[in-house]
Write a protein that holds these residues in place. Structure first.
Motif, mmCIF file in Angstrom:
data_model
loop_
_atom_site.group_PDB
_atom_site.id
_atom_site.type_symbol
_atom_site.label_atom_id
_atom_site.label_comp_id
_atom_site.label_asym_id
_atom_site.label_seq_id
_atom_site.Cartn_x
_atom_site.Cartn_y
_atom_site.Cartn_z
ATOM 1 N N MET A 74 12.942 58.142 122.305
ATOM 2 C CA MET A 74 13.795 58.963 123.129
ATOM 3 C C MET A 74 13.441 60.435 122.972
ATOM 4 N N ALA A 75 13.697 61.199 123.988
ATOM 5 C CA ALA A 75 13.397 62.629 123.951
ATOM 6 C C ALA A 75 14.370 63.345 123.021
ATOM 7 N N LYS A 76 13.918 64.471 122.505
ATOM 8 C CA LYS A 76 14.771 65.284 121.623
ATOM 9 C C LYS A 76 15.592 66.232 122.476
ATOM 10 N N VAL A 77 16.618 65.675 123.134
ATOM 11 C CA VAL A 77 17.482 66.438 124.022
ATOM 12 C C VAL A 77 18.925 66.108 123.683
ATOM 13 N N CYS A 78 19.755 67.138 123.539
ATOM 14 C CA CYS A 78 21.182 66.952 123.278
ATOM 15 C C CYS A 78 21.841 66.453 124.561
ATOM 16 N N GLN A 79 22.656 65.399 124.461
ATOM 17 C CA GLN A 79 23.298 64.825 125.633
ATOM 18 C C GLN A 79 24.503 65.632 126.093
ATOM 19 N N ILE A 80 24.998 66.527 125.267
ATOM 20 C CA ILE A 80 26.161 67.340 125.639
ATOM 21 C C ILE A 80 25.733 68.708 126.155
ATOM 22 N N VAL B 193 8.986 75.909 122.877
ATOM 23 C CA VAL B 193 7.618 76.159 122.436
ATOM 24 C C VAL B 193 7.464 77.633 122.117
ATOM 25 N N GLY B 194 6.733 77.903 121.048
ATOM 26 C CA GLY B 194 6.480 79.287 120.653
ATOM 27 C C GLY B 194 5.185 79.382 119.882
ATOM 28 N N ASN B 195 5.031 80.442 119.127
ATOM 29 C CA ASN B 195 3.808 80.686 118.372
ATOM 30 C C ASN B 195 4.104 80.860 116.892
ATOM 31 N N ASN B 196 3.202 80.334 116.042
ATOM 32 C CA ASN B 196 3.124 80.760 114.659
ATOM 33 C C ASN B 196 2.267 82.012 114.661
ATOM 34 N N VAL B 197 2.726 83.066 114.024
ATOM 35 C CA VAL B 197 1.964 84.308 113.989
ATOM 36 C C VAL B 197 1.626 84.613 112.536
ATOM 37 N N SER B 198 0.334 84.660 112.244
ATOM 38 C CA SER B 198 -0.110 84.912 110.877
ATOM 39 C C SER B 198 -0.088 86.402 110.567
ATOM 40 N N HIS B 199 -0.359 86.723 109.321
ATOM 41 C CA HIS B 199 -0.413 88.124 108.903
ATOM 42 C C HIS B 199 -1.525 88.866 109.647
ATOM 43 N N LYS C 260 -2.423 83.638 116.572
ATOM 44 C CA LYS C 260 -1.311 82.883 117.156
ATOM 45 C C LYS C 260 -1.729 81.445 117.406
ATOM 46 N N THR C 261 -0.936 80.513 116.907
ATOM 47 C CA THR C 261 -1.134 79.095 117.185
ATOM 48 C C THR C 261 0.183 78.527 117.678
ATOM 49 N N LYS C 262 0.098 77.556 118.575
ATOM 50 C CA LYS C 262 1.296 76.985 119.181
ATOM 51 C C LYS C 262 2.095 76.185 118.162
ATOM 52 N N ARG C 263 3.410 76.216 118.318
ATOM 53 C CA ARG C 263 4.315 75.415 117.487
ATOM 54 C C ARG C 263 5.510 75.029 118.320
ATOM 55 N N LYS C 264 6.335 74.125 117.789
ATOM 56 C CA LYS C 264 7.536 73.682 118.490
ATOM 57 C C LYS C 264 8.773 73.983 117.653
ATOM 58 N N PHE C 265 9.842 74.360 118.342
ATOM 59 C CA PHE C 265 11.143 74.570 117.719
ATOM 60 C C PHE C 265 12.030 73.411 118.162
#
Length: 79
Positions: A1-7, A14-20, A24-29
């Motif tokens: 099942m998808a990670k979606v709240c039913q309420i 989607v965003g980025n990990n940003v190193s020192h 930038k590499t893609k990541r998920k929240f």
């Protein structure tokens, strides 16, 4: 099942990990989802919902019936 709240309809963002070095590499929240069973008193049945923790607070505040009506009106409820 998808990670979606039913309420609330919260889903993965989607965003980025940003190193020192400013690489930038893609990541998920992911939303903080819990599978929870609720007792629907008007029907006399148990309902299992995948809800975010903020939706749990909304259910505690407004009640399950009112929250389900609002979610159905918004179109996020998928039973």
């Amino acid at each position: 099942m998808a990670k979606v709240c039913q309420i609330t309809g919260k889903r993965t963002q989607v965003g980025n990990n940003v190193s020192h070095a400013n690489n930038k590499t893609k990541r998920k929240f992911f939303p903080n989802l819990k599978t929870k069973k609720f007792f629907l008193e008007s029907e006399g049945v148990w309902v299992s919902l995948k809800v975010s923790t903020s939706a749990l607070r909304t259910i505690n505040k407004k009640g399950l019936e009112a929250t389900l009506v609002d979610a159905a009106r918004k179109g996020t409820l998928a039973l």
